[in-house]
Design an enzyme around this catalytic site. Sequence first.
Site, short mmCIF file in Angstrom:
data_model
loop_
_atom_site.label_atom_id
_atom_site.label_comp_id
_atom_site.label_asym_id
_atom_site.label_seq_id
_atom_site.Cartn_x
_atom_site.Cartn_y
_atom_site.Cartn_z
CG ASN A 150 -1.89 -1.17 1.17
OD1 ASN A 150 -2.03 -1.81 0.13
ND2 ASN A 150 -2.54 -1.46 2.28
CB CYS A 185 17.09 16.16 -11.83
SG CYS A 185 15.90 16.85 -10.67
CG HIS A 210 3.88 -1.65 -4.74
ND1 HIS A 210 2.69 -2.32 -4.90
CD2 HIS A 210 4.84 -2.52 -5.15
CE1 HIS A 210 2.92 -3.54 -5.38
NE2 HIS A 210 4.22 -3.69 -5.52
P1 OAD Z 1 -6.31 -5.74 -4.87
O1 OAD Z 1 -7.33 -4.70 -5.12
O2 OAD Z 1 -5.79 -6.51 -6.03
O3 OAD Z 1 -6.86 -6.81 -3.81
C1 OAD Z 1 -7.48 -6.44 -2.62
C2 OAD Z 1 -7.84 -7.69 -1.86
O4 OAD Z 1 -8.38 -7.33 -0.61
C3 OAD Z 1 -8.87 -8.58 -2.57
O5 OAD Z 1 -8.39 -9.92 -2.59
C4 OAD Z 1 -10.12 -8.45 -1.68
O6 OAD Z 1 -10.88 -9.66 -1.64
C5 OAD Z 1 -9.50 -8.16 -0.32
N1 OAD Z 1 -10.33 -7.40 0.63
C6 OAD Z 1 -11.24 -6.42 0.38
N2 OAD Z 1 -11.76 -5.93 1.52
C7 OAD Z 1 -11.16 -6.61 2.54
C8 OAD Z 1 -11.25 -6.55 3.96
N3 OAD Z 1 -12.05 -5.69 4.60
N4 OAD Z 1 -10.47 -7.40 4.68
C9 OAD Z 1 -9.65 -8.29 4.08
N5 OAD Z 1 -9.52 -8.39 2.74
C10 OAD Z 1 -10.25 -7.55 1.97
O7 OAD Z 1 -5.11 -5.02 -4.07
P2 OAD Z 1 -3.59 -5.48 -3.89
O8 OAD Z 1 -3.46 -6.95 -3.78
O9 OAD Z 1 -3.03 -4.65 -2.81
O10 OAD Z 1 0.29 -1.75 -7.26
O11 OAD Z 1 -2.97 -5.00 -5.27
C11 OAD Z 1 -1.60 -5.16 -5.48
C12 OAD Z 1 -1.05 -4.02 -6.29
O12 OAD Z 1 -1.80 -3.86 -7.49
C13 OAD Z 1 -1.17 -2.66 -5.62
O13 OAD Z 1 -0.14 -2.39 -4.70
C14 OAD Z 1 -1.07 -1.73 -6.79
C15 OAD Z 1 -2.01 -2.43 -7.73
O14 OAD Z 1 -1.87 -2.16 -9.03
C16 OAD Z 1 0.79 -0.73 -7.97
O15 OAD Z 1 0.16 0.29 -8.18
C17 OAD Z 1 2.17 -0.96 -8.44
#
Ligand code: OAD
Length: 243
Positions: free
Chosen positions: A100, A128, A117
């Site tokens: 995050n 620069c 990230h």
């Molecule tokens: P995602 O949006 O891919 O996944 C979020 C996850 O959280 C899903 O599996 C949901 O089921 C789960 N979820 C939602 N609400 C929840 C809750 N209250 N408690 C527990 N789980 C819950 O997000 P990330 O896996 O973080 O990178 O995505 C990875 C990366 O993709 C991010 O860091 C970002 C994005 O593109 C970059 O921007 C480089």
Amino acid sequence: MCSERLLSKLKKAKTVAVLTGAGISAESGVPTFRGEEGLWQKFRPEELANFEAFIRNPKLVWEWYNYRKQIINQVEPNPAHYALVKMEAHFQNFHLITQNVDNLHRKAGSQQIYELHGNIMRNRCVDCNKYIDDIYFTNSEELPVCDCGGLIRPDVVWFGESLPQQVLMNSFFATKNSDVFFSIGTSAVVQPAASLPLEAKQSGAYVVEINTEPTVITNLIDESLLGKAGEILPQIVSKLLDS
Ligand code: OAD
């Protein structure tokens, strides 16, 4: 929600590592990336979070970041973030690895955080490389520009870019050495972060997932806790601290 097996693993653990994703901030009101509610103006994150997209249309990419920054500035950490602060205080070795960029772990009081990230509140010049503190502008017609004339971009890792090397090395080291590893609120599809839970498993850790839905790693790890991180994590921590 905390099984006796997990409790016993936690009681014996010397090193605990945690990987968090957007889902841990969902209960604070920060939209996740994937799934219907995660879409911004019908764009997938891969279409916006890359350097080519930024050079092609910096205004659009800045609008997306300004939209997210506006949300992040208004929200507070939730019980899941605070539960991790308590865990950090409890364990001899505790490593918080996050995908995050929303600063909520820091705002909650976590001390040692590996931000894989980057951080949305920091910026840097594309030419620069100078770091520039938080900038906020409402009119994205006027794009922020560095003294050197280069465009300023958010200091976050985009698709196709390398992760900060030292942070990545520390994260792998902590993962391989962990006795218990938590994967919380991440869809576990974006590499290299997504490989950490499996790396932990291969190195002998007890790997636990907390997610509202099953993910691609659910069947490969030791224990899947289906539900909200803001409800499950505080239960685990109070059971641990009361035991
Ligand atoms: P995602 O949006 O891919 O996944 C979020 C996850 O959280 C899903 O599996 C949901 O089921 C789960 N979820 C939602 N609400 C929840 C809750 N209250 N408690 C527990 N789980 C819950 O997000 P990330 O896996 O973080 O990178 O995505 C990875 C990366 O993709 C991010 O860091 C970002 C994005 O593109 C970059 O921007 C480089």
